[in-house]
Design an enzyme around this catalytic site. Structure first.
Site, PDB file in Angstrom:
ATOM      1  N   VAL A  79       1.052  -0.766  -0.497  1.00  0.00           N
ATOM      2  CA  VAL A  79       0.279  -0.327   0.162  1.00  0.00           C
ATOM      3  C   VAL A  79       0.949   0.952   0.479  1.00  0.00           C
ATOM      4  O   VAL A  79       1.678   1.129   0.764  1.00  0.00           O
ATOM      5  CB  VAL A  79      -1.033   0.149   0.781  1.00  0.00           C
ATOM      6  CG1 VAL A  79      -1.518   1.249   1.322  1.00  0.00           C
ATOM      7  CG2 VAL A  79      -1.813  -1.198   1.788  1.00  0.00           C
ATOM      8  N   CYS A  80       0.733   2.401  -0.618  1.00  0.00           N
ATOM      9  CA  CYS A  80       1.173   3.721  -0.315  1.00  0.00           C
ATOM     10  C   CYS A  80       1.332   4.209   0.062  1.00  0.00           C
ATOM     11  O   CYS A  80       0.382   5.084   0.467  1.00  0.00           O
ATOM     12  CB  CYS A  80       1.047   4.482  -1.955  1.00  0.00           C
ATOM     13  SG  CYS A  80       1.632   5.785  -2.518  1.00  0.00           S
TER      14      CYS A  80
END
Lengths: 130, 121, 98
Positions: free
Chosen positions: A77-78
């Site tokens: 997940v960024c």
């Protein structure tokens, strides 16, 4: 063959996350290797374990978690997108003084470099978005 | 990590209405930091991202026109703009905030085919 | 190159721009993109005209979900997710026209 997947939209509003899930499942069924699934933009919302859809609907978050568990998927997940949208793991909660976490099992939070690495290391990269 | 791939970032969306234009720039800068061979393509409403004179104070959103100017410092110098998309929007290269290569769709399509990785926003 | 289109041609110009830009290759229509490949739609002539340069595929699940699997444009091949995977694998690069 080695694949990477990018998911740019959140669950339930747009079909992107569903399409990405079915594609990833088909990849694994065909014996391909998944280098990484990267969640970006609103796509980070696929990683909150607080999701509670009605019983007769698919649970998009759990579905990803289960797939990761069964196939040792690297689901990233960024971090910047996650911070903006309140997707928090223990490290992030500590760093930013938040009183709870919501990252679902099988996901990890990391930087955008992981997306570029996914493009470099994989033979193919497919983007699902709006 | 010594592999160098040809990355093209395709921008077809206008700025500010959605976050994609801003995020695209972020990714390009990271890809450049990984020493990849980066280019950006602008077509359809994506050409509006390059229109000079953004004043974002009124909407209280961080503007990113300056980042286009800084791309050169990161060795991102290949900015390709679709002539047809510019013309359809009443724009010319002079309206844009940085120097770009204006080209036909056919030329742009050929360049797309030569890439290793195409990320679209 | 494989071009993936997930937008109806009546909502966005993704397919239109792709057809004008790319020299040829394969196109896979998914999600709302599948509406382009239905008999009698106003965009069909343009898609048909492009078929000498492009091989066109449409995702079966998305056609069926939308009730249009029985009116797919002649020459368009239906694929399932396994076919989607093969298309990506068999083309050196792909691009999603978002």
């Amino acid at each position: 063959m080695k694949f990477s997947i990018v998911v740019n939209e959140g669950p339930y509003t747009h079909q992107a996350s569903d399409s990405a899930y079915h594609f990833t499942k088909a990849l694994l069924a065909k014996g391909h290797e998944v280098f990484r699934v990267f969640f970006y933009h609103d796509g980070v919302n696929n990683a909150t374990r607080l999701t509670t859809p009605p019983q007769d609907d698919r649970n998009i978050v759990n579905r990803w978690s289960k797939l990761a568990q069964g196939s040792e998927l690297d689901m990233v997940v960024c971090v910047a997108a996650a911070q903006r949208r309140g997707i928090v793991d223990e490290g992030e909660a500590k760093r930013n003084g938040k009183d709870s976490t919501n990252l679902a099992p099988g996901f990890r939070i990391s930087g955008l470099g992981q997306l570029i690495e996914a493009g470099i290391q994989a033979d193919r990269i497919v983007v699902f978005g709006d | 990590m010594s592999t160098i791939k040809k990355f093209m970032f395709v921008n077809r969306k206008a700025p500010y209405g959605t976050i994609y234009a801003l995020e695209s720039l972020e990714v390009v800068l990271i890809a450049a930091a990984f020493d990849q061979d980066c280019s950006m393509a602008f077509l359809d409403d994506g050409v509006y991202q390059l229109k000079k004179g953004h004043q974002t104070k009124g909407i209280e959103v961080k503007g990113f026109e300056k980042t286009f100017g800084a791309l050169e410092d990161y060795d991102v110098e290949k900015l390709y703009v679709d002539q047809e998309s510019l013309a359809a929007r009443g724009l010319t290269a002079e309206d844009l905030c940085v120097p770009v290569e204006v080209m036909s769709r056919a030329e742009l399509g050929k360049l797309m085919d030569e890439q290793d990785v195409v990320l679209s926003f | 190159m494989l071009h993936i289109v997930n937008k109806s041609p009546f909502e966005r110009n993704s397919l239109d721009t792709l057809l004008d830009t790319s020299p040829g290759g394969a196109i896979l229509l998914i999600e709302d993109g599948v509406y382009a490949a239905t008999k009698g739609n106003a965009f069909e002539p343009k898609l048909k005209a492009a078929m000498d340069k492009f091989k066109v595929y449409a995702l079966q699940g998305d056609l069926e979900a939308r009730g249009i699997a029985d009116r797919v444009t002649d020459g368009v091949a239906m694929v399932d997710y396994g076919g989607f995977v093969d298309l990506v694998a068999n083309n050196k690069t792909n691009q999603s026209w978002l």
